[in-house]
Design a protein around this motif. Structure first.
Motif, PDB file in Angstrom:
ATOM      1  N   ARG B   6       0.198  -1.127   0.108  1.00 55.88           N
ATOM      2  CA  ARG B   6       0.116  -0.134   0.152  1.00 55.88           C
ATOM      3  C   ARG B   6       0.583   1.696   0.036  1.00 55.88           C
ATOM      4  NH1 ARG B   6      -2.528   0.090   4.481  1.00 55.88           N
ATOM      5  NH2 ARG B   6      -4.308   2.150   3.822  1.00 55.88           N
ATOM      6  N   ALA B   7       1.909   1.158  -0.409  1.00 58.98           N
ATOM      7  CA  ALA B   7       3.098   2.204  -0.376  1.00 58.98           C
ATOM      8  C   ALA B   7       2.471   3.097  -1.633  1.00 58.98           C
ATOM      9  CB  ALA B   7       4.471   2.164  -0.866  1.00 58.98           C
ATOM     10  N   ILE B   8       1.900   2.685  -2.108  1.00 56.61           N
ATOM     11  CA  ILE B   8       1.640   3.873  -3.405  1.00 56.61           C
ATOM     12  C   ILE B   8       0.407   3.123  -3.622  1.00 56.61           C
ATOM     13  CG2 ILE B   8       1.837   4.206  -5.352  1.00 56.61           C
ATOM     14  CD1 ILE B   8       4.660   3.554  -5.700  1.00 56.61           C
ATOM     15  N   PRO B   9      -0.712   3.984  -3.682  1.00 58.46           N
ATOM     16  CA  PRO B   9      -2.240   3.773  -3.642  1.00 58.46           C
ATOM     17  C   PRO B   9      -2.731   2.521  -4.766  1.00 58.46           C
ATOM     18  CG  PRO B   9      -2.255   6.570  -3.674  1.00 58.46           C
ATOM     19  CD  PRO B   9      -0.994   5.561  -3.881  1.00 58.46           C
ATOM     20  N   ALA B  13      -0.807   2.311  -8.945  1.00 56.42           N
ATOM     21  CA  ALA B  13       0.040   1.228  -8.655  1.00 56.42           C
ATOM     22  C   ALA B  13      -0.945   0.699 -10.270  1.00 56.42           C
ATOM     23  CB  ALA B  13      -0.282   0.901  -8.101  1.00 56.42           C
TER      24      ALA B  13
END
Lengths: 675, 184, 151
Positions: B6-9, B13
């Protein structure tokens, strides 16, 4: 003879580049070392071959071989020797060849220095670099050939008799020497300036330099070796490219200030902006790459930035050389537009597709998450936000909006300095504030109280500085605030350096100078970086001074008359007409500059008359405090009209630039001590 | 590689790269169209682009309304010396060939004020139709770089010849006569 | 009284002269906000072509006629279109000039903010694995250096 030599060398370079691509890709497939070495050797061969080709063109320029249509186009018998040499990059065809030469030099450097360390990336890295080079060589050979010669076709009808062709057409004879000499066109007057001697090469070095980081990044994506190895190779090459690009931008500003005759150094012209865009992305990358090195985060983002930087360079090259936009800086319209657009799109798409592929595979996942809002990495992210916002805004203003408007609304528009300043100024203010805070923040996170404590002294000093300025007569609130923000960033930079020196003195007992030198030697990137920050703040002070406090008046003076402007006085002394060696007519006014009643300088602003357009060359009396800068508008022996500027602190822009270059050089210099 | 999917929405992604690819393709198409538009040269042959022209006397003239006549379309400005030099020749052509079916049309461009254009017309005794090219629409249509430039258009509305620089009566009259002699 | 009137008259005359002969500075003031009609992206006050000289004379004439700066610029825009000014006058274009970059900045900030929002709670865990990775990285570097030295 020279033309044949040049053509042969150019063809050899192209063949070498194509062979290198094939051989390296083959070795990537089979893993055979021999093919990789063979490909490398072919890649290394392009450099001497291009040196030979460029040398042939330079010799042709110097020895006035007007049968070469490029020599005919950019020089004439009156051109002085220095400008004969710089004519190499005076027009499209020569500058493309020169561009290829610089690119191949960079590539050889990269192969030579990274061959051992980054061997695993080489089977992909060399083909990508060579593909870029081969593209430009194809342009030189097939579209904009600098070795084309004039020929007269004996049998053709009169209006089709004269042709320019690289190969000798059947039944053709060369034109007579006298006709060629008489017809030679000569150089564009804007380019006859010392700034033009070095500004384009530096800018080109900066531009082509971004090929190397791009190639390493793509090689990492293609090979799947996404460890920090590509970052190591890329970081320094990005710094080197960034160094030259900065130098090119600064010299370009200086050239505009001296030659374009408008009392300024940056006009927000689309071509200037095209060179500024990769600089912005490069700056973002230089900062965010540190996060990846230190914390293993933002891998995807860094890849994107490297790709964006190269893409911006190629886009800028396309925009400048194709005639898709018009500007004083752009080259004449040319056939290279569509191929360049195709190349830009192909390279960008290839890179993004590779990125998407690796991303799906999960190879670019971050190793760690952000820990705290108040950490150096999160401030660096903010820094990236600012630079990307600047990038988008400037791109939109220079290209996006004018092109959209012309194409879809049928309206030609101009986006001027006012518009750019409207959204660029707030972003730069934010950048300076961040530049002050970020160096104090720790990696991984810290408390607000601790950061506040570290900020106390710089903030206090800044407040004192602003107070001093206000007492000293800076009554404009905007200016005081602007100076304050910039001063804050400068003080933080200085404090950090002082702290380093103090620490060394305390622990090692070194004297201040020795500690200072050792500090920069030991931690080149950190302290080189602070020096760059200091340079940027000095530039900031110069920019604020010379834009907010610029005085500009126009006066018509009779001969002998004196006009007083602030503490300067200007006396119109004499007016002469003269003819320069190259035939242009010059109107020169002699003026005496007095300050507080004493003569401080004699200046000679002039107008040079060229067939296409007249040019106004400024006369300036320069001190660290301000430039007294005078343009001749029109006049004769009796009366003349002058445009007079007083540009306060403008010299700080150049001095700050010097500091920035020095800092970058320190940061990029290969480490002296061996671990 | 700890679990931080979830580091990038998720949207970014999933759609980030396709969106970027699409953006590059769209940008390429737009730039290509713009480049093609910019590289379009003067219409040296083929159908003459149609335009309305508001004349100084208030009438509006359309090029397509002149089909069947030979048109000499002349772009000029009062501040340009070659325009001044060619004006008597244009007037003479107008006087000599108007009855045979030649229409000389003056398109005034980049004029600082309409009063100056009118003064120029009065001073040189120009009798042929003249109007101002507001927003440089016609000049852009014909890719005029700087005045004077002239376009000779035949009875069928085809551009037959482009003249850059001053028109000279004796150099152009033969060509006009031959065009006038053509059938519509 | 007579002398006062006379000198006043003289003063008025001077004022009249000054307005009939708008100064170069006043002309430049207007020209700075406009762009050359032929050469793109060169401000009018810096341009030396004949067309630009003409335009500057027209500005002078309009100033002398008592028009305001904005009225003069508007009259040029009506006749020559938006590309003679640095900020488009057309409302749609003007909105696009200003709103889109602001939107882009807001978007960039939003993406940044989203990144911050995801500062996970797993700080300690991250720190632990960080240490491990750090050791791994140093080990790898040393290994690579050894390999290089043996070549």
């Amino acid at each position: 003879m020279l033309a044949e030599l040049g053509l042969a060398a150019l063809t050899l370079a192209l063949a070498g580049a194509l062979y290198a691509i094939a051989a390296c890709l083959y070795s990537a497939r089979t893993g055979e070392r021999r093919w990789l070495q063979s490909g490398r050797n072919a890649a290394l061969l392009t450099c001497p071959a291009l040196l030979l080709a460029t040398g042939a063109l330079v010799v042709a320029l110097l020895t006035e071989q007007y049968q070469l249509s490029y020599v005919y186009q950019v020089t004439d018998p009156g051109t002085p020797p220095l400008y004969r040499f710089t004519a190499l990059w005076g027009a499209q065809r020569g500058s493309l060849l020169f561009w290829s030469l610089l690119m191949s030099c960079f590539i050889c450097g990269a192969i030579g220095l990274n061959w051992r360390g980054e061997r695993r990336l080489m089977p992909f890295c060399i083909p990508i670099m060579m593909a870029s080079l081969a593209f430009f060589l194809c342009l030189s050979l097939f579209i904009e050939n600098p070795f084309e010669r004039w020929w007269i076709l004996v049998d053709a009808p009169v209006e089709q008799q004269v042709v320019s062709s690289a190969l000798i057409p059947p039944r053709a004879v060369p034109p007579t020497e006298a006709n060629l000499r008489a017809g030679a066109e000569g150089m564009n007057p804007l380019l006859r300036h010392f700034g033009m001697v070095i500004h384009p090469p530096m800018l080109y070095l900066g531009f082509v330099g971004f090929t190397i980081p791009f190639a390493f990044a793509l090689a990492a994506l293609a090979s799947g070796d996404l460890s920090n190895s590509w970052i190591r190779a890329t970081r320094r090459w990005t710094l080197i490219a960034w160094l030259f690009l900065s130098l090119g931008l600064i010299l370009g500003g200086r050239w505009a200030y001296d030659v374009l005759g408008w009392g300024g150094y940056w006009g927000w012209d689309p071509v200037e902006n095209a060179a500024f865009l990769p600089w912005l992305v490069g700056t973002a990358f230089i900062h965010s790459v540190m996060i990846q090195e230190k914390r293993g985060m933002l891998k995807l983002w860094n890849m994107l930035l490297v790709i964006a930087a190269f893409s911006a360079v190629m886009f800028g090259t396309f925009a400048t050389r194709s005639g898709v936009i018009d500007s004083v800086h752009s080259f004449a319209r040319s056939e290279v537009g569509f191929p360049m657009l195709a190349f830009w799109a192909a390279m960008t798409l290839l890179a993004l597709a590779l990125l998407a592929w690796r991303w799906r595979g999960g190879a670019l996942r971050d190793e760690r998450q952000f820990a705290s809002l108040l950490s150096r990495e999160s401030l660096f992210v903010l820094n990236n936000v600012i630079f990307i916002a600047l990038f988008v805004a400037i791109f939109w203003g220079s290209f996006g909006l004018p092109i959209t408007s012309e194409l879809f609304l049928g309206k030609e528009i101009t986006i001027g300095a006012q518009t750019f300043e409207f959204y660029v100024v707030p972003l730069f203010v934010a950048m300076y504030i961040l530049m002050g805070v970020a160096p104090l923040a720790a990696w991984g996170g810290m408390t607000a109280a601790r950061l506040g404590g570290m900020l106390r002294i710089p903030l206090l000093l800044t407040a004192l500085g602003v107070l001093g300025l206000t007492i000293g007569g800076t009554d404009l609130l905007v200016a005081a605030l602007g100076y304050g923000v910039v001063l804050f960033a400068a003080i933080v930079g200085l404090c950090e350096i002082m702290r380093g020196v103090a620490a060394r003195r305390r622990t090692l007992g070194e004297n201040p100078l020795r500690a200072f030198v050792a500090l920069f030697g030991r931690n080149q990137r950190r302290y080189g970086g602070y020096m760059v920050h200091l340079g940027v703040t000095v530039i900031g002070i110069g920019v604020i001074g010379s834009t907010i406090f610029q005085t500009e008046v126009q006066h018509t003076l009779d001969r002998g008359e004196t006009v007083v402007i602030q503490d300067y006085a200007l006396q119109y002394e004499d007016f002469v007409r003269a003819q320069a060696v190259d035939g242009r007519l010059m109107h020169i006014a002699s003026l005496v500059v007095l300050r507080h009643g004493d003569e401080v300088a004699r200046i000679r602003p002039r107008i040079d008359e060229y067939p296409q357009l007249p040019m106004s060359i400024a006369g300036a009396h320069s001190t660290l405090e301000n430039d007294f800068y005078v343009l001749l508008i029109r006049g004769d022996r009796q009366r003349a009209t002058f445009r007079i500027y007083i540009n306060p602190l403008v010299n700080l822009v150049w001095w700050g630039g010097l500091l920035l270059i020095l800092g970058t050089a320190i940061a990029a210099y290969p480490k002296v001590t061996r671990a | 590689m700890t679990g931080n999917e979830r580091a990038i929405p998720r949207i970014a992604a999933r759609w980030g790269c396709p969106a970027l690819l699409l953006a590059v393709i769209v940008a390429t198409l737009i730039l290509g169209a713009q480049l093609a538009e910019r590289n379009r040269g003067r219409p040296a042959s083929g159908p003459a682009p149609d335009f309305p022209l508001q004349l100084f006397n208030g009438e509006t003239l359309r090029l397509s309304g002149l089909r069947g006549q030979v048109v000499l379309l002349n772009f000029w400005a009062s501040w340009c010396p070659p325009c001044r030099a060619e004006a008597p020749d244009l007037q003479a052509l107008h006087e000599d060939f108007a009855s045979n079916g030649l229409r000389v049309i003056g398109v005034n461009m980049l004029e600082s004020s309409p009063a100056k254009a009118q003064a120029f017309i009065d001073e040189l005794g120009i009798g042929y139709a003249n109007g101002e090219d507001t927003e440089q629409r016609i000049a852009r249509l014909y890719r005029v770089e700087a005045p004077p430039e002239s376009f000779l258009i035949d009875r069928r509305g085809q551009v037959r010849q482009v003249y850059i620089g001053s028109i000279r009566y004796d150099r152009i009259s033969d060509k006009i006569q031959s065009l006038l002699a053509e059938a519509t | 009284m007579k002398r006062l009137l006379a000198s006043l008259g003289l003063l008025l005359l001077c004022a009249g002269l000054a307005s009939a002969q708008a100064s170069d500075n006043a002309v430049n003031q207007v020209a700075q906000r406009m762009y050359c009609p032929v050469c793109e992206n060169i401000p009018l006050d810096e341009c030396l072509t004949i067309a630009c000289q003409e335009w500057k004379e027209e500005i002078r004439a309009q100033l002398a006629a008592g028009k305001t700066e904005q009225a003069i610029i508007d009259s040029f825009v009506v006749r020559f279109g938006d590309h003679v000014v640095g900020v488009p006058v057309d409302p749609l274009l003007r909105a696009m000039t200003i709103v889109l970059p602001l939107l882009a900045t807001a978007l960039a900030l939003a993406v940044g903010a989203l990144t911050f929002r995801r500062f996970a709670a797993g700080e300690t865990q991250a720190a632990a694995s960080a240490d491990h990775e750090h050791r791994e990285a140093t080990y790898r570097q040393r290994l690579e250096a050894d390999v290089r030295a043996r070549r």
